[in-house]
Write a protein that holds these residues in place. Structure first.
Motif, PDB file in Angstrom:
ATOM      1  N   ARG A   5       0.840  -1.199   0.000  1.00 33.04           N
ATOM      2  CA  ARG A   5       0.000   0.000   0.000  1.00 33.04           C
ATOM      3  C   ARG A   5       0.880   1.255   0.000  1.00 33.04           C
ATOM      4  O   ARG A   5       0.610   2.203  -0.728  1.00 33.04           O
ATOM      5  CB  ARG A   5      -0.950   0.001   1.192  1.00 33.04           C
ATOM      6  CG  ARG A   5      -1.924   1.178   1.164  1.00 33.04           C
ATOM      7  CD  ARG A   5      -2.892   1.187   2.328  1.00 33.04           C
ATOM      8  NE  ARG A   5      -2.157   1.354   3.568  1.00 33.04           N
ATOM      9  CZ  ARG A   5      -2.291   0.572   4.637  1.00 33.04           C
ATOM     10  NH1 ARG A   5      -3.131  -0.430   4.642  1.00 33.04           N
ATOM     11  NH2 ARG A   5      -1.585   0.787   5.724  1.00 33.04           N
ATOM     12  N   GLN A   6       1.952   1.227   0.797  1.00 34.85           N
ATOM     13  CA  GLN A   6       2.855   2.371   0.851  1.00 34.85           C
ATOM     14  C   GLN A   6       3.540   2.594  -0.496  1.00 34.85           C
ATOM     15  O   GLN A   6       3.680   3.728  -0.955  1.00 34.85           O
ATOM     16  CB  GLN A   6       3.909   2.188   1.946  1.00 34.85           C
ATOM     17  CG  GLN A   6       4.775   3.407   2.158  1.00 34.85           C
ATOM     18  CD  GLN A   6       3.975   4.609   2.641  1.00 34.85           C
ATOM     19  OE1 GLN A   6       3.310   4.531   3.664  1.00 34.85           O
ATOM     20  NE2 GLN A   6       4.021   5.692   1.906  1.00 34.85           N
ATOM     21  N   ARG A   7       3.944   1.527  -1.151  1.00 27.91           N
ATOM     22  CA  ARG A   7       4.555   1.649  -2.481  1.00 27.91           C
ATOM     23  C   ARG A   7       3.573   2.270  -3.471  1.00 27.91           C
ATOM     24  O   ARG A   7       3.950   3.133  -4.274  1.00 27.91           O
ATOM     25  CB  ARG A   7       5.030   0.287  -2.984  1.00 27.91           C
ATOM     26  CG  ARG A   7       6.381  -0.125  -2.454  1.00 27.91           C
ATOM     27  CD  ARG A   7       6.945  -1.318  -3.208  1.00 27.91           C
ATOM     28  NE  ARG A   7       6.051  -2.468  -3.238  1.00 27.91           N
ATOM     29  CZ  ARG A   7       5.999  -3.406  -2.291  1.00 27.91           C
ATOM     30  NH1 ARG A   7       6.786  -3.338  -1.245  1.00 27.91           N
ATOM     31  NH2 ARG A   7       5.171  -4.428  -2.407  1.00 27.91           N
ATOM     32  N   ASP A   8       2.307   1.843  -3.398  1.00 27.30           N
ATOM     33  CA  ASP A   8       1.285   2.407  -4.284  1.00 27.30           C
ATOM     34  C   ASP A   8       1.072   3.891  -4.008  1.00 27.30           C
ATOM     35  O   ASP A   8       0.974   4.696  -4.939  1.00 27.30           O
ATOM     36  CB  ASP A   8      -0.045   1.662  -4.129  1.00 27.30           C
ATOM     37  CG  ASP A   8      -0.027   0.277  -4.759  1.00 27.30           C
ATOM     38  OD1 ASP A   8       0.887  -0.002  -5.567  1.00 27.30           O
ATOM     39  OD2 ASP A   8      -0.923  -0.524  -4.426  1.00 27.30           O
ATOM     40  N   GLU A   9       1.005   4.256  -2.721  1.00 26.06           N
ATOM     41  CA  GLU A   9       0.821   5.662  -2.373  1.00 26.06           C
ATOM     42  C   GLU A   9       2.013   6.502  -2.817  1.00 26.06           C
ATOM     43  O   GLU A   9       1.845   7.615  -3.319  1.00 26.06           O
ATOM     44  CB  GLU A   9       0.592   5.800  -0.867  1.00 26.06           C
ATOM     45  CG  GLU A   9      -0.765   5.286  -0.428  1.00 26.06           C
ATOM     46  CD  GLU A   9      -0.974   5.365   1.071  1.00 26.06           C
ATOM     47  OE1 GLU A   9      -0.133   5.956   1.787  1.00 26.06           O
ATOM     48  OE2 GLU A   9      -2.003   4.842   1.536  1.00 26.06           O
ATOM     49  N   ASP A  10       3.214   5.966  -2.646  1.00 24.65           N
ATOM     50  CA  ASP A  10       4.413   6.681  -3.081  1.00 24.65           C
ATOM     51  C   ASP A  10       4.403   6.872  -4.599  1.00 24.65           C
ATOM     52  O   ASP A  10       4.727   7.949  -5.104  1.00 24.65           O
ATOM     53  CB  ASP A  10       5.674   5.931  -2.663  1.00 24.65           C
ATOM     54  CG  ASP A  10       5.903   5.943  -1.165  1.00 24.65           C
ATOM     55  OD1 ASP A  10       5.192   6.659  -0.431  1.00 24.65           O
ATOM     56  OD2 ASP A  10       6.823   5.208  -0.714  1.00 24.65           O
ATOM     57  N   LYS A  11       4.027   5.826  -5.308  1.00 25.00           N
ATOM     58  CA  LYS A  11       3.943   5.903  -6.779  1.00 25.00           C
ATOM     59  C   LYS A  11       2.919   6.955  -7.201  1.00 25.00           C
ATOM     60  O   LYS A  11       3.162   7.740  -8.122  1.00 25.00           O
ATOM     61  CB  LYS A  11       3.567   4.529  -7.331  1.00 25.00           C
ATOM     62  CG  LYS A  11       3.531   4.440  -8.831  1.00 25.00           C
ATOM     63  CD  LYS A  11       3.171   3.020  -9.256  1.00 25.00           C
ATOM     64  CE  LYS A  11       2.465   3.078 -10.577  1.00 25.00           C
ATOM     65  NZ  LYS A  11       1.738   1.872 -10.891  1.00 25.00           N
ATOM     66  N   ASP A  12       1.781   6.982  -6.520  1.00 24.79           N
ATOM     67  CA  ASP A  12       0.751   7.978  -6.830  1.00 24.79           C
ATOM     68  C   ASP A  12       1.264   9.395  -6.583  1.00 24.79           C
ATOM     69  O   ASP A  12       1.011  10.303  -7.381  1.00 24.79           O
ATOM     70  CB  ASP A  12      -0.504   7.740  -5.988  1.00 24.79           C
ATOM     71  CG  ASP A  12      -1.225   6.460  -6.359  1.00 24.79           C
ATOM     72  OD1 ASP A  12      -0.974   5.910  -7.448  1.00 24.79           O
ATOM     73  OD2 ASP A  12      -2.044   6.002  -5.531  1.00 24.79           O
ATOM     74  N   LEU A  13       1.985   9.590  -5.491  1.00 30.65           N
ATOM     75  CA  LEU A  13       2.519  10.910  -5.183  1.00 30.65           C
ATOM     76  C   LEU A  13       3.529  11.352  -6.239  1.00 30.65           C
ATOM     77  O   LEU A  13       3.509  12.506  -6.675  1.00 30.65           O
ATOM     78  CB  LEU A  13       3.152  10.920  -3.789  1.00 30.65           C
ATOM     79  CG  LEU A  13       3.697  12.256  -3.302  1.00 30.65           C
ATOM     80  CD1 LEU A  13       2.625  13.352  -3.336  1.00 30.65           C
ATOM     81  CD2 LEU A  13       4.263  12.103  -1.896  1.00 30.65           C
ATOM     82  N   ASP A  61       5.951  13.317   3.297  1.00 28.28           N
ATOM     83  CA  ASP A  61       5.846  12.325   2.227  1.00 28.28           C
ATOM     84  C   ASP A  61       6.527  12.812   0.961  1.00 28.28           C
ATOM     85  O   ASP A  61       7.268  12.068   0.312  1.00 28.28           O
ATOM     86  CB  ASP A  61       4.378  11.994   1.930  1.00 28.28           C
ATOM     87  CG  ASP A  61       3.741  11.140   3.004  1.00 28.28           C
ATOM     88  OD1 ASP A  61       4.468  10.521   3.812  1.00 28.28           O
ATOM     89  OD2 ASP A  61       2.489  11.096   3.047  1.00 28.28           O
TER      90      ASP A  61
END
Length: 85
Positions: A5-13, A61
């Motif tokens: 989930r953190q990887r996905d959020e980082d990618k989105d950012l 972030d």
């Protein structure tokens, strides 16, 4: 699961910060952290402190994931100020 989930959020950012419009949007959200949260009324102060905290978390972030994009956003904001006065 949390790591994915953190990887996905980082990618989105990173994706948001890769476009001028995304950087402007994030810059406006970060501007909330520069305003004082002190108010006369306790509930208003608590709300403002929450807004400020959210902006600080977003800044953390951004600086963790794509600090170079923050510098681009900063320069774009400075250039806009020069143009608009």
């Amino acid at each position: 699961k949390a790591e994915a989930r953190q990887r996905d959020e980082d990618k989105d950012l990173v994706e948001v910060m890769s476009s001028p419009g995304g950087r402007r949007f994030i810059w406006r959200r970060l501007a909330l952290s520069t305003k004082t949260c002190f108010r006369d009324e306790p509930h208003q102060m608590a709300f403002a402190a929450g807004e400020q905290n959210a902006a600080y978390r977003l800044l953390a972030d951004v600086m963790r994931v794509c600090p170079e994009a923050y510098l681009v956003a900063q320069q774009e904001a400075l250039n806009k100020e020069k143009v608009n006065g």
